[in-house]
Design an enzyme around this catalytic site. Structure first.
Site, PDB file in Angstrom:
ATOM      1  N   ASP A 788      34.242  42.890  36.635  1.00 26.12           N
ATOM      2  CA  ASP A 788      35.510  42.431  37.203  1.00 26.12           C
ATOM      3  C   ASP A 788      36.578  42.336  36.099  1.00 26.12           C
ATOM      4  OD1 ASP A 788      36.884  41.295  39.542  1.00 26.12           O
ATOM      5  OD2 ASP A 788      37.038  39.544  38.221  1.00 26.12           O
ATOM      6  N   LYS A 792      40.214  44.510  35.400  1.00 22.67           N
ATOM      7  CA  LYS A 792      41.523  43.940  35.064  1.00 22.67           C
ATOM      8  C   LYS A 792      42.053  44.564  33.776  1.00 22.67           C
ATOM      9  CE  LYS A 792      40.497  39.682  37.490  1.00 22.67           C
ATOM     10  NZ  LYS A 792      39.906  38.368  37.431  1.00 22.67           N
TER      11      LYS A 792
END
Ligand code: ADP
Ligand code: ASP
Ligand code: MG
Length: 932
Positions: A788, A792
């Site tokens: 995750d 980003k």
């Protein structure tokens, strides 16, 4: 068979006891044979051809000119002798016109009679249309008969019944039934004549224009007679006029007629001598040629009839009664927010009606303009409404009250908008036209030759192309005519192309104040661009009263709404579709529910959630879902999820010009739709990282399309939830700063874990607690894997201009290798303690060195790389000061070199993520024109 086409008896029976009933046979049968019968004979006006002149009491008004003299001195002598028959033209007359819907049934006719009776003017004229739909029915009869469809017989019977029943309901309680029986016998005889005419047309398979006009005009004959009886029934003496006896027009070849005021004025005088009355009910729509052949003023022509009557009587005013409160700023059927205009100038009214506002026939203003006779458009069903006054000027001097103050200065510059559909654009192109006089005239000669009506013309000053708009049904003939006229030029290459683009609409903005005001067209075109509407052609007349654009027909209503809301309304409407009402999605919907009213009232943003879709179900609404009930609606009334249907619904609602889809899922499948959505002009807002962290090529394609298509794609909440991270980065880049490094704690979960990992509890214990507190994904490995954070990093890296793929990012996973394959989160948490020692050793080591462990993502712009890793930072470092699940991001740039620019705050959780999405939504509304 002898047919009596014109045998109706017109009974004018003023109720004044002093005036005896006058029976005048207006048309008399002449035809002896069927063949002769098919050609209607000229009117045989049986009015006595009195040469007796009379002197017009000469009423002049400012600007009056021309035909006033027609009614003046030459009739002096007999006038004195026959005073009561002289038509007293002038301001004592008030002319009304009642449209088809006003007389749509017997109750409505009664209501109209009441309005006429209650008008205090000493002299009144009421021009009346056929009952609603009747003219259509008459043309339908003609079409049926011409195409040898014998159902015209039944259709005619329906028309007969409709009028028969209306007359009975309206007049049956009359004491002597005289008017009723008279009308019914006229009706029967008219129907017989129509039957004969239609039979002849049926046999011939063809009708001339004259036959058509004769047939079509019956609706007005009947409605006028019924209305006259209804007025008499209310105690007001009146007569009715068959306008064919008075109104003389010259047919032109342009589906138009030109009134002959002189001849009409003379006939009116004669008619009045025979039928003097203070109240006259006149048939709209119909007229005669100078040779007494019946004709019409063409479709919707009754408004024009009324205006001509206004001019012939030199009336004080003309009131056009219809079914809406006045002229609206746009067609109220298409733009529900349209507002009634208090005033319009003749010119503005003409431009509005010419460009499609069918509340007024385009030619209506012409006859009254010469005498400054004002026209008022009023609602027969709402007599309390003041209506719209059309006069010499639309500026405040004409209005009783000033216009409402608009929220910005451009608002009232445009009075109204109108559209015409079914238009084709014809484009003639070629270098051979440059500097060659006469090309344009040749083009339009060719167009004229086939009788096509040019609605708009536009020529670039390079003279390289001439572009014009014609009704779509005329486009093929125009094309063929141009191709044959310019065959040589095309062969020689002097003309390169004649192109026809069908399926277009015209959108016109009209307003006297647009003249000489800079910025109006810029605002108009910006509004269209923001609604992602492509403009195909533009024209602005040098009067500057009108800006006309051509758009694709499917964009027409959206275009109308977009420009209307930009100029006229304070609200920016936005249609919203939400995909994925999971944790973030439902929080957002709740936030919207609480804010919708405030946004509308205080910020002028009108958000409508038109659809909500989860992976299985969706619920859609035409006007916008009730956000306090969406859960129930989705559960109980939801239909099977269908992405294509959902998209079509939120986009093509024809009600709001701008659409945004909010993707609150984490699904790559949903993100696959973005390209298609953007290319349809749908804006996208999302916290879903999939699209921006997917394959680089796809990302570039998406961004390029977004720029090209004038759509917006906002994804602030993909990084740091509601924290302004992407916008800060953009701000830095746009102001010319150079990013060197972006480094931060991007995961709320890992922030929480390491903020608590101080040696007092084991690593596995903290992970278990974090999961229990809802700070992790259902399977904590999704957080610990670092994937995750890597997404980003990729998003920020690409935003900063790096060309990186996800698999080029080294990720230090915190999930021990042997535990990666376990099936459930529970198994994973069971086994995690076995690896605590390793993590604890790292923590103790860092602590001993005065450092803390932080799980960070890094975009190293100078090195053109990104990474995700467990790093050590001195206890004095900003990253070591974090608490809870906060995020912290530092931007090291040329300007912020020694001290990075830090953004810090809660960066995870449904509330803040939804708030991030919400703020993107508001940003979108402001980009689309909401006041900021
Ligand atoms: P009538 O039969 O009374 O002549 P029309 O149907 O010809 O009535 O014209 C009235 C209709 O015009 C209204 O019902 C309305 O739907 C439509 N219309 C289109 N544009 C406008 C506008 N700008 N303002 C008002 N009405 C409009
Ligand atoms: N009845 C005619 C029509 O429908 C004229 C009018 O109503 O204006 O076209
Ligand atoms: Mg009309």
């Amino acid at each position: 068979m002898a047919l009596c086409f014109f045998s109706q008896a017109v009974v004018c029976r003023p109720l004044l006891s002093s005036s005896p009933a006058v029976k005048v046979v207006v048309f008399k049968a002449k035809a002896k044979t069927a063949a002769a019968a098919v050609a209607p004979p000229p009117h045989q006006l049986q009015v006595s051809r009195s040469s007796s002149g009379h002197r017009q009491k000469k009423q002049t008004r400012i600007g009056a000119s021309g035909f006033i003299s027609l009614y003046s001195s030459r009739r002096l002598s007999l006038a004195a002798a026959n005073k009561e028959q002289i038509l007293p033209r002038g301001e004592t007359w008030s002319v009304h016109k009642f449209g088809g819907t006003c007389v749509g049934n017997w109750e409505r006719i009664q209501n109209v009679a009441k309005i006429i009776v209650e008008d205090p003017s000493p002299h009144k004229v009421a021009v009346v249309s056929a009952m609603s739909k009747v003219t259509d029915m008459m043309y339908d009869l003609l079409n049926k008969a011409q195409s040898r469809d014998d159902s015209y017989v039944a259709a005619l019977e329906m028309i007969r019944q409709k009028h028969h029943e209306t007359a009975i309901a309206l007049l049956d309680d009359d004491d002597d039934h005289h008017d009723l029986s008279n009308f019914l016998s006229v009706l029967e005889s008219d129907i017989q004549n129509l039957q004969a005419m239609l039979r002849a047309i049926y046999i011939a398979g063809h009708a001339t224009e004259t036959f058509e006009d004769w047939v079509a005009g019956h609706g007005e004959l009947w409605s006028a007679q019924m209305l006259a009886s209804a007025v008499r029934k209310r105690g007001l003496p009146c007569v009715w006029m068959d306008a064919r006896e008075v109104l003389v027009v010259h047919p032109t070849n342009k589906q138009q007629v030109d009134p002959d005021y002189q001849a009409s004025g003379e006939r009116l005088d004669k008619w009045y001598e025979k039928h003097p009355s203070d109240t006259i009910i006149v048939t709209g729509f119909i007229a005669s040629t100078p040779e007494n052949i019946p004709t019409t003023l063409k479709r919707d022509g009754s408004d024009f009839s009324a205006a001509i009557m206004g001019a012939l009587f030199l009336a004080k005013k003309v009131t056009i009664w219809t079914d809406v409160d006045g002229v609206y700023s746009a067609d109220p059927r298409k733009v529900s927010e349209a507002v009634v205009l208090k005033t319009l100038s003749y010119q503005e009214a003409w431009e509005m009606s010419y460009f499609g506002a069918n509340v007024l026939h385009p030619r209506t203003t012409m006859p009254v303009m010469r005498y400054n006779i004002p026209i008022t458009i009023r609602n027969v069903f709402n007599v309390g409404a003041p209506g719209t006054v059309i006069g010499r000027s639309s500026l405040p001097d004409l209005a009783e009250e000033a216009e409402p103050v608009p929220y910005n200065s451009t608002d009232s510059l445009v009075k109204g908008f109108a559209t015409i559909d079914n238009i084709a654009l014809v484009n003639v192109e070629g270098t051979g036209m440059v500097g060659v006089p006469g090309t344009a005239s040749e083009i339009f000669e060719a167009v004229k030759g086939v009788g096509a009506n040019v609605v708009m013309i536009s020529q670039a000053s390079s003279e390289h192309s001439v572009c014009f708009a014609v009704p779509e049904k005329e486009a093929d003939t125009v094309y063929r005519s141009l191709m044959s006229k310019f065959r040589k030029e095309l062969e020689a290459g002097r003309l390169s192309n004649v192109e026809v683009v069908k399926n277009c609409s015209i959108l016109a903005a009209v307003g006297q104040r647009m003249a000489s005001t800079p910025g109006v067209s810029a605002t108009l075109f910006t509004a269209l661009a923001k609604a992602n509407i492509n403009v195909r052609a533009i024209a602005q007349g040098c009067s500057e009263y009108n800006i006309t654009v051509v758009v694709r027909q499917e964009d027409s209503i959206r275009a109308l709404k977009a420009v209307h809301s930009r100029f006229y309304l304070s609200k920016t409407p936005l249609a919203v579709g939400l995909v994925g009402p999971g944790l973030i999605g439902k929080t957002l919907l709740d936030q919207l529910k609480d804010q919708v009213a405030t946004l509308k009232n205080e910020f002028n943003i009108d958000l409508r959630v038109m659809g909500i879709m989860d992976s299985k179900t969706m619920c859609l609404d035409q006007l916008g879902l009730d956000l306090s009930k969406w859960r129930k609606l989705l559960a109980e009334k939801g239909e099977a999820a269908d992405s294509a249907k959902f998209t079509a619904h939120v986009k093509d609602n024809h009600f709001i010009p701008n659409t945004v889809i909010i993707d609150c899922t984490a699904s790559a499948k949903v993100a696959d739709n973005y390209f298609q959505w953007l290319s349809k002009g749908i804006h996208i807002i999302t916290p879903n990282k999939r699209a921006n962290s997917g394959p680089f090529g796809e990302y570039v394609r998406l961004r390029a399309l977004q720029r090209r298509s004038y759509t917006h794609y906002f994804y602030e909440a993909t990084v740091g939830a509601g924290l302004p991270i992407i916008s800060t980065l953009r701000g830095l880049l746009e102001t010319g700063d150079r990013i060197q490094k972006i480094e931060g704690i991007f995961s709320g979960t890992l922030s929480y874990i390491f903020n608590n990992f101080d040696g007092s509890k084991s690593f596995s214990q903290i992970v278990t607690e974090a999961k229990a507190a809802g700070f992790t994904e259902p399977d904590p490995r999704d957080d610990l894997s670092g994937m995750d954070v890597a997404r980003k990093v990729i998003i920020l890296a690409r935003e900063a201009g790096l060309h990186l793929e996800l698999d080029e990012i080294p990720i230090q996973s915190l999930v021990p290798k042997p535990l990666r394959e376990l099936t459930t989160a529970e198994e994973f948490l069971d086994k995690l303690p076995e690896y605590d020692q390793e993590m604890e050793a790292q923590q103790a080591d860092a602590d001993a060195a005065g450092q803390v462990l932080c799980y960070v993502g890094v975009v190293d712009v100078l090195a053109n790389e990104g990474r995700v890793e467990l790093q050590r930072y001195p206890k004095s470092h900003a990253f070591a000061q974090l608490s809870g699940s906060d995020n912290i991001i530092g931007f090291t740039t040329r300007r912020y070199l020694k001290q990075p620019l830090i953004v810090r705050g809660p960066g995870a959780g449904a509330e803040v993520t939804a708030a991030g999405v919400f703020s993107d939504l508001l940003r979108l509304a402001s980009y689309l024109g909401a006041p900021s």
